[in-house]
Structures are given as structure tokens and as C-alpha cells.
Design a protein around this motif. Structure first.
Motif, short mmCIF file in Angstrom:
data_model
loop_
_atom_site.label_atom_id
_atom_site.label_comp_id
_atom_site.label_asym_id
_atom_site.label_seq_id
_atom_site.Cartn_x
_atom_site.Cartn_y
_atom_site.Cartn_z
N LYS A 2 -2.05 15.59 -14.22
CA LYS A 2 -2.48 14.58 -13.27
C LYS A 2 -2.33 13.18 -13.85
CE LYS A 2 -6.55 13.00 -10.73
NZ LYS A 2 -7.99 13.20 -10.48
N LYS A 4 -3.29 9.27 -14.08
CA LYS A 4 -4.47 8.45 -13.87
C LYS A 4 -4.16 7.29 -12.93
CE LYS A 4 -6.33 9.39 -18.48
NZ LYS A 4 -6.87 8.78 -19.73
N THR A 5 -5.14 6.92 -12.14
CA THR A 5 -4.98 5.76 -11.26
C THR A 5 -5.14 4.49 -12.09
OG1 THR A 5 -5.87 6.96 -9.37
CG2 THR A 5 -5.90 4.55 -9.25
N HIS A 33 -10.95 8.42 -20.08
CA HIS A 33 -11.40 8.78 -18.73
C HIS A 33 -10.36 9.69 -18.07
CE1 HIS A 33 -12.95 8.42 -14.64
NE2 HIS A 33 -14.05 7.87 -15.16
N PRO A 34 -10.80 10.75 -17.41
CA PRO A 34 -9.83 11.70 -16.84
C PRO A 34 -9.08 11.18 -15.62
CG PRO A 34 -12.07 12.32 -16.24
CD PRO A 34 -12.19 11.20 -17.23
N ASP A 35 -9.65 10.20 -14.90
CA ASP A 35 -9.07 9.80 -13.61
C ASP A 35 -8.52 8.38 -13.57
OD1 ASP A 35 -9.77 12.29 -12.45
OD2 ASP A 35 -11.82 11.56 -12.18
N TYR A 36 -9.06 7.49 -14.40
CA TYR A 36 -8.68 6.08 -14.30
C TYR A 36 -8.28 5.53 -15.67
CZ TYR A 36 -11.08 6.46 -9.81
OH TYR A 36 -11.46 6.85 -8.55
N THR A 335 -17.23 3.99 -12.11
CA THR A 335 -16.35 5.06 -11.62
C THR A 335 -16.69 5.43 -10.18
OG1 THR A 335 -16.03 5.97 -13.84
CG2 THR A 335 -15.64 7.46 -11.99
N ASP A 339 -14.19 5.50 -7.11
CA ASP A 339 -14.02 6.70 -6.27
C ASP A 339 -14.17 6.36 -4.79
OD1 ASP A 339 -13.64 8.24 -8.52
OD2 ASP A 339 -15.70 9.00 -8.58
N GLN A 342 -11.06 4.74 -3.58
CA GLN A 342 -10.02 5.77 -3.41
C GLN A 342 -10.23 6.54 -2.12
OE1 GLN A 342 -7.44 5.28 -5.38
NE2 GLN A 342 -7.53 6.92 -6.90
#
Length: 884
Positions: A2, A4-5, A33-36, A335, A339, A342
Motif C-alpha cells: 500500500k 502512503k498518502t 506511519h502506515p497510511d500517511y 490522523t 482520515d 480522505q
């Protein structure tokens, strides 16, 4: 894997503030950070500071191009308000920050741009309340979130009252920060007989005036100005002080105050309009005085300094209170806001078509084993049929074969005809093909199709489920040797039969191998830059690892491409035998290259680079001249900074000195003085009666103001006979006065690297260089690093001056070079005009007084026509700087 944004935080590099500190520390907090992923954009401002930015932009067009390259992303424009209204890029969502309690600076601009903003963050209850009053219809989109700071797990520190240690950390500016109030504060402390020291950390437009006024009105040795310090230094600095001072008119929530509290410093502050009352309770975890009342503030400090127990008791409450503002809690809440953005996003998602299966791109360079890997993958019938589909010379044939009249049709035919039965497609792409790919795509898109500005966007338009594999090779010398043999003979070892007659045409050439080594390094830089800018995590496949662990690496490759079975389960020829004659030739050339390389290396630098003596002991002359023990200590202590000359660079300088045997050698940009010390040794060998002149604009070392510029010279030289002069607070315009009639034989330019400074340095120095003399330029390839893309000044001079060039004879980076100026300096005026007309990368206008100083020198040496063109270029470039 995945992706990251990206979260792009925009900053002005020439503004030092709590917002800057917050951004850099937030980037660090989000690194796992896993997403950003936090990325920092430096807008309009030279790279004069040592922070590393992810992007540099000199105008709004630059910013728009960056946003297009990372979209979809979330952007925090901060106080760069024109971004909101003037840059609208699909996939970009804006997060509006209210950093301070002011109408003009935050409330009004946020209100004016609210239609472009997805969510708002207010950094204090006051900011939150007032912003909601101004934007009542957006109240549900406004979140109150004070800054987060790093809280130590355990705090080991001491407190003292004799003297009590005071500190201010922030911008030194009267507006908002009221720094001139420090003068009555100091006067009252002295009047109260308070035992104190006051250290002021930071920079700002009013710094010099504040120093002057303190010296004139309250001369005392109790006050020190520490200048700017790096963010990572501040935790220890806060711990080394007892009381944090702030006398502001207004704040949001002061980042420096929260950071100081986290390290146990007691805040003694004025009742700024925001972010104080919500954090501090007077007498419990800090002391608050009315704005402008320095008598009351001095009394608070004296109150703390009277009793050790009192200061330690309040400090415990300070530390406990600061836990509310931990960075971990902040990241969690920040975060959740990201989210929400998003979840509300309404931009188009990229086209996903599962029926197309998986696609992958093998990103590579010549002689990395790409042909071997493609052959292996073709045999599996599970990984597509990878080859170089995008060769410019072959594209027309492919279009005809598929009957395609535009690139969409071509790509659809490729996926339909060149995928294996499990719907997997693969292709190989080199740097050269990638650079021409966009042109080919955009010229064959068909009607009513927008062109692409970004390589990744184009690739993922046609191959929506694409994965990336980076095939590289560590041993660049062997790679370059194989490359040279194939260029000379049109033969290469790919498992096919070798034409031995053609192989005999190969001729060893040390210089050509060096050139190809540098070329291959830059090809790797291209792919590394591509992956970094587009937040891609490719599967990295190294040729040497593939040779040593073939089965495992190929299994990893097949699993990454299609989650298929192991190569061991397939009937595949794993690795072809290398032709013995080809292998022997490569080995012979490799041995020849290493031997020639060793001949070029000077013994002293080998000791510096490896810290061991592999061959002979130093000569008596070397041992007499140079303090090797001191050098060893410096290396072990890592006192030499990043950005100094590398071993290959210094070796190049030594070669020029040995060849030129200059009487006068000038160094423009001294810094620590390491290269100066090495130069002195070389000059001592060649001409003990020579002179080395160092010139630097800064009196203190730019990365550590504890040291004077050039301090390593005195540490390293022992018994130097040649003359050494160090001129500080001087620059290229002072050369005439410094030389006092002398002529320079050779000079090293290593000062400000943003364009046009290297050009201006050359113009100002050239009238004093003997005809046929040599100018050496450092960091001519630094701009290729995306973090230093604005540092293109040395490259521009070296690339576009039309005269004899001397390239680096050893090394892989080609980061240093020399120009021999064989003609009269006035004959270079056309070259200088052409270079000055290239886009300037410094982030500020040239000051009119500075321009007049330069013109005064030009009038002594250059033509009136050149001076007129210089004035016109400066005016035009200053307008560009002013507009942004």
C-alpha cells in the motif's frame, strides 16, 4: 504494498518560526506511519539553512507541478495564502491551519479561502472560538488541536538559582514577539539584584538592533546571543535552562513554550491573546504577567530565583502538565482529521480494472542483467513476456503490428497480446526510454486527451495495476567495463554465442570506463528520484545478489509479480553460462583499472580515506608538514561536516595543484578549513614560497557557531612554509582589495551554490586570474540530488562556459571540475549573459545596494554593454522573485 498518502506541508525557508519547528518534528513523528507520509515543501527561500526539504519551489508554477506529481494528496498551505485560490489540482485537498489569534494573518485569509478548504485546525481554544464565529457554517469542520511535542520517558535534569538560567527561543522580531521588551526586563532584573544569565536563541530581522540596544542601554555580560540552532539541539538546550521567557503580544499555542515545558523549563510569560491561559495556571505550572509589564515579569523571575525548593516544586507541575501535549497523542488526533478528509474526498479514483490482471515494469540500465531476467521470466509463462516495448525506434513497428493509431490503442493491444494466460504483463524500461516515453505518449494520445506532465501518471493511465521492479548493480566498474566492450564491439554476454573476431576490437580505456561509471551512477539516481518523488516502494533486485542467490531472488521476483509458485517448480534454465573469453576480458580490464586507479591515488589521501597505511610509510616531508594525528582525531570524532570535500574531490584539487604549481591560490568559501589545510600541504610540496588565500563571508562556522570559520587549518598544519591568509566577512567583490596587485594562478569556488552566485563569483574573480589560469568548481552535480535541486549554480558555470574543461579523472560522481580560462576575461561576456539569463534559484531579490557594489566592480573591467545587460537581467529576475 500500500502506498502512503502524501501530506504536503508548505513553508517559507527564510522564516524561522514555531510553525517550521512543528512541521519538521511532525515529519519525524510520521516516519513510520502506515497510511500517511509528511513531505515538506520549501517555497521561495534559498537553501541557506541545513534542514532537508522534500521539495523546493521558486514560484506557483513549481508548486502546481509538484502537486500534480503527488496527487492525490492533502496539502497544508499554512500562511502561503495564494496557494488556495490560485492552485486547483484534481486530487489535492487543502487543510487550513489557524496558527495564531490575528485577523489579518489568519482569520481573514482563512475566511476568504474557505471554499477551497476541506477541514480546519485551530491551535488554541481562542483560535477555535474566533474562527467558528467568523465561519459559523463551517463550525463542524473546525477542530481545536494544540501542537504536540516530544515528551522524554524520564527527565534527568537539575535546577539552579545562582544564577537562574533564562532562555528565549524563537524569532527575534519586535512585531508580535516584542523582543525589545527584553531591555526593560534586564534592567529590572539587575535592579532587583537577581543572579541570572539570559541566553537568546534564534534569528530574525531585529536581532542586530536588539544586540546594539542592549549593549548601549544595559551593557552586561549576563546576556548572550546563541544564533540559530538546529531543531534536534533544542531539547538539550531547554534542559540546560531553568526558566523559559516569552513576552509576545499574541500567539496561537507557542510551540517553543510547550517544548521547553516538556524538558522541565518553567514558563514565565506575558498574557498573550491565545494559547497561554489554556495551558498555564499562574503560580502552578508557570507565571503570567500583563503584556508589556516587564517589572512584573522580572518580579516573577526573582520570585523563582529566591528558593531552590520553589523552582523545583513548580517544575514538577510543569512536567506533569506537558504530558497533555505529547506528540503521540497529537499524531493520533491529527490522523483522525486526515482520515476524515480522505473519507470526504470527491476526486476521481484512478481507473481500476481487475480484468487486466497485474502489470510490472522492470526499471533498469545497460548491463544490469536485464536480458537474463527477461529471458528467465519469459520461460515461466507466468510473468508476461517482458522486453523493451518502448524503444523509440521500435514504437512505430509495434503500432503497425497492432494497427493502433494512438497510445491508448497500443497499450490495450500490448495487454491483450503480450500478457500470459494468468493476465500478467511485463516490460523493461531504461532511463533513456523513460525520458522519451512521455513525448511519445503525449504525441500519440489521440483527440480530446489531456497530455501528461508526470511519468508515473502516464504509466498508470495505461497500466493501472502496475508494480515496479528496480534492477540495479553494485559493482559499477564491472558494469561500465562490460558496457564499454559492447559499445566498441557490438558484442555482449547474454548467453548467446560470441563473435571472437569482433571481441578483439575492444580497446582498454581508463578514461572511458570512468565516464561510463559516472553515467551509470546517474542512471541509478534517475530511478531513485522517480521512486522517491512518486512514493513508490519497488522490489529492488541487485545483479550481484541475483548471481549469488539465484533461486531465492527469482522466487522473490515471481512472488512479487504474480504470487506464483517457486522457480524450482518450473522447468527453467536458471542462469546461462558466461562466455569464458568475455569473462576473461572483463577480468583483465578490471585488474588494469584497479592498478591504474591505485597509481593515481596519493598516499596521504588513502590514509585519510581508509585510516590505515596499506603500502609505504609517509615521507619525511609529509610527516613534517601535516598533523596526521590531529586529522585522525577529527575523523574519529566525526567533526568534519556533511558537505565537505570528498576524497575524490580533494584528490582532483591536488592533481591540479601539482600540474599548475601556482604561486597564488585562492579559495572562495572556506567553511571548516579542511580543504584549505589539504591545499596548504599540496602547495608546500610544489612551491613552499606560494600563497594560499581563504575568503569567507561568515565569521563563524555556518553549521556550528562555536567555531571560527577555517578553524581546522590551525589544527592540521604543522610546519607550513608557504604563506596563508584568511579573510573573513569578505566575498568576491573584495578580491581586488585583498590581492593588493597580486594575480591569482588557480582558485577554488565553493561558496553559495544557488544560481546565479557561482556565476557572479566567477565574473568578479576573473579579472584577477592570469590568462590561462584555472578555476575549480565544487558540487557541479549536487543539483541532481532532489533535496538540493536549487543548488545548480556551479553546474551552470561549468556546463555553459565555452573553454577548456578538466573533468574529474577519478571517482563516480563528477562532482568537481575545472575550467582553464585561456582568453581575455572580457571575451566571456556572452557566456555570462547566457548563464545569468537562466532561471535563478536563490529565493530572494538581490539587494539594490549589493547590486551597486557588483556594478562598481564590473565598471572597472567589463564593457558598458555587458553592464547594461547585467542590470536588465537583475531587474527581470528581481521582479520574478517579487511576484512570488
Amino acid at each position: 504494498m500500500k502506498q502512503k498518502t502524501p501530506i504536503i506541508i508548505c513553508l517559507y525557508n527564510n522564516i524561522i518560526s514555531g510553525v517550521t519547528s512543528w512541521a519538521f518534528k511532525l515529519k519525524d513523528a510520521f516516519k513510520n506511519h502506515p497510511d500517511y507520509e509528511i513531505l515538506l515543501l520549501n517555497y521561495v527561500g534559498h537553501n541557506g539553512f541545513q534542514e532537508i526539504y522534500d521539495y523546493n519551489a521558486n514560484n506557483l508554477d513549481d508548486i502546481k507541478a509538484i502537486f500534480e506529481s503527488v496527487s492525490p494528496a492533502i496539502v497544508v498551505p499554512n500562511y502561503i495564502w495564494q496557494i488556495y485560490g490560485e492552485i486547483q489540482v484534481p486530487g489535492i485537498q487543502y487543510l487550513g491551519f489557524c496558527h495564531s489569534d490575528t485577523n489579518e494573518e489568519y482569520y481573514y485569509p482563512l475566511s476568504d479561502n474557505e471554499q477551497h478548504i476541506s477541514q480546519f485546525i485551530a491551535v488554541s481554544p481562542t483560535c477555535d472560538e474566533n474562527l467558528k464565529k467568523i465561519l459559523p457554517n463551517r463550525a463542524s469542520d473546525i477542530t481545536m488541536l494544540p501542537y504536540g511535542v516530544s515528551i522524554p520517558h524520564s527527565l534527568k535534569r537539575t535546577y539552579q538559582t545562582s544564577p537562574v538560567r533564562l532562555i528565549y527561543g524563537g524569532r527575534i522580531i519586535q512585531e508580535q514577539k516584542r523582543v525589545f521588551d527584553f531591555i526593560p526586563l534586564i534592567q529590572n532584573l539587575l535592579k532587583n539584584n537577581t543572579d541570572f544569565v539570559f541566553n537568546i536563541v534564534g534569528e530574525g530581522p531585529d536581532c542586530e538592533e536588539l544586540k546594539a540596544r542592549i549593549n548601549a542601554e544595559v551593557p552586561t555580560d549576563r546576556v548572550s546571543f546563541w544564533g540559530r540552532r538546529e531543531p534536534e539541539e533544542m531539547a538539550q538546550i531547554w534542559r540546560d535552562h531553568d526558566v523559559f521567557i516569552q513576552v509576545s503580544d499574541f500567539e496561537g499555542t507557542s510551540v517553543s513554550m510547550l517544548e521547553a515545558m516538556a524538558q522541565g523549563a518553567i514558563p514565565v510569560v506575558t498574557a498573550a491573546s491565545s494559547g497561554v491561559s489554556s495551558v498555564l495556571a499562574h503560580g502552578e505550572n508557570g507565571l503570567i504577567s500583563p503584556i508589556g509589564d516587564m517589572k512584573a515579569l522580572a518580579f516573577s523571575i526573582s520570585y523563582l530565583a529566591q528558593q531552590q525548593e520553589r523552582i523545583e516544586k513548580i517544575s514538577k507541575s510543569v512536567q506533569t502538565n506537558s504530558l497533555r501535549y505529547s506528540q503521540d497523542n497529537y499524531v493520533q488526533r491529527f490522523t483522525s482529521i486526515l482520515d476524515q478528509i480522505q473519507a470526504n474526498q470527491s476526486t476521481k479514483t484512478k481507473k481500476e480494472n481487475s480484468s487486466l490482471g497485474n502489470q510490472y515494469l522492470l526499471c533498469t540500465a545497460p548491463h544490469t542483467g536485464g536480458a537474463f531476467v527477461c529471458k528467465l521470466l519469459n520461460q515461466t509463462n507466468l510473468a508476461g513476456y517482458p522486453q523493451e516495448y518502448f524503444n523509440e525506434s521500435d514504437l512505430l513497428d509495434w503500432f503497425k503490428k497492432f494497427g493502433a493509431d494512438n497510445f491508448h490503442g497500443f497499450a490495450e493491444s500490448l495487454l491483450r497480446n503480450q500478457s500470459t494466460k494468468n493476465n500478467v504483463f511485463g516490460a523493461m524500461l531504461t532511463q533513456e526510454q523513460a525520458q522519451k516515453f512521455l513525448d511519445s505518449v503525449n504525441s500519440n494520445l489521440g483527440p480530446n486527451k489531456d497530455s501528461f506532465s508526470n511519468l508515473q501518471d502516464a504509466l498508470e493511465e495505461f497500466f493501472p495495476n502496475i508494480k515496479y521492479i528496480w534492477l540495479t548493480r553494485r559493482n559499477k566498474v564491472r558494469q561500465a567495463i562490460e558496457y564499454l566492450i559492447s559499445l566498441q564491439t557490438e558484442e555482449y554476454d547474454s548467453g548467446q554465442s560470441i563473435n571472437y573476431d569482433r571481441l578483439k576490437l575492444a580497446k582498454y580505456d581508463f578514461t572511458s570506463i570512468n565516464f561510463l561509471v559516472r553515467s551509470l551512477i546517474l542512471k541509478d539516481v534517475f530511478w531513485e528520484d522517480f521512486f522517491k518523488k512518486n512514493n513508490i516502494e519497488p522490489l529492488i533486485l541487485d545483479f550481484e545478489d541475483l548471481q549469488n542467490s539465484t533461486q531465492k531472488k527469482l522466487d522473490d521476483l515471481l512472488s512479487f509479480i504474480s504470487n506464483s509458485q517457486s522457480f524450482s517448480d518450473l522447468s527453467v534454465d536458471i542462469f546461462p553460462e558466461i562466455d569464458p573469453a568475455f569473462k576473461e576480458l572483463v577480468n583483465d580490464w578490471f585488474t588494469m583499472y584497479i592498478k591504474e586507479n591505485q597509481k593515481i591515488e596519493t598516499q596521504w589521501w588513502k590514509r585519510l580515506h581508509t585510516r590505515k597505511i596499506n603500502e609505504s610509510q609517509p615521507t619525511q616531508k609529509q610527516a613534517r608538514v601535516f598533523n596526521q594525528d590531529e586529522l585522525e582525531k577529527i575523523l574519529v570524532s566525526q567533526e568534519i561536516p556533511t558537505g565537505t570535500v570528498e576524497p575524490d574531490d580533494m584528490r582532483f584539487i591536488w592533481d591540479q595543484i601539482f600540474n599548475e604549481k601556482p604561486n597564488v591560490y585562492l579559495e572562495l568559501g572556506v567553511a571548516s578549513g579542511l580543504s584549505t589545510a589539504m591545499t596548504l600541504e599540496a602547495m608546500e610540496f610544489t612551491n613552499p614560497k606560494s600563497t594560499v588565500i581563504g575568503i569567507d563571508l561568515s565569521e563563524r562556522l555556518y553549521y556550528d557557531n562555536r567555531h571560527q570559520t577555517g578553524y581546522l587549518v590551525e589544527k592540521l598544519k604543522k610546519n607550513i612554509e608557504c604563506n596563508y591568509e584568511l579573510h573573513l566577512n569578505k566575498w568576491a567583490a573584495d578580491i581586488e582589495d585583498i590581492l593588493e596587485g597580486r594575480t591569482v594562478d588557480c582558485a577554488f569556488i565553493d561558496a553559495n551554490h544557488s544560481h546565479p552566485w557561482a556565476t557572479l563569483d566567477t565574473i568578479l574573480l576573473l579579472p584577477f586570474l592570469r590568462q590561462g589560469g584555472l578555476l575549480i568548481y565544487h558540487d557541479i552535480s549536487l543539483y541532481l540530488n532532489p533535496d538540493w535541486s536549487t543548488e545548480i549554480g556551479p553546474h551552470n558555470v561549468f556546463e555553459y562556459i565555452n573553454d577548456e574543461k578538466i573533468n574529474q579523472p577519478l571517482g563516480v560522481s563528477r562532482n568537481i571540475g575545472a575550467i582553464r580560462f585561456n582568453r581575455h576575461y572580457t571575451t566571456y561576456e556572452t557566456d555570462f549573459v547566457n548563464i545569468l539569463n537562466r532561471e535563478w534559484t536563490l529565493g530572494y531579490q538581490l539587494d539594490p545596494e549589493l547590486v551597486e557594489v557588483i556594478k562598481a566592480q564590473l565598471k572597472k573591467h567589463y564593457s558598458a554593454q555587458f553592464i547594461k545587460k547585467f542590470e536588465s537581467i537583475v531587474e527581470q529576475q528581481n521582479k520574478v522573485r517579487q511576484s512570488v
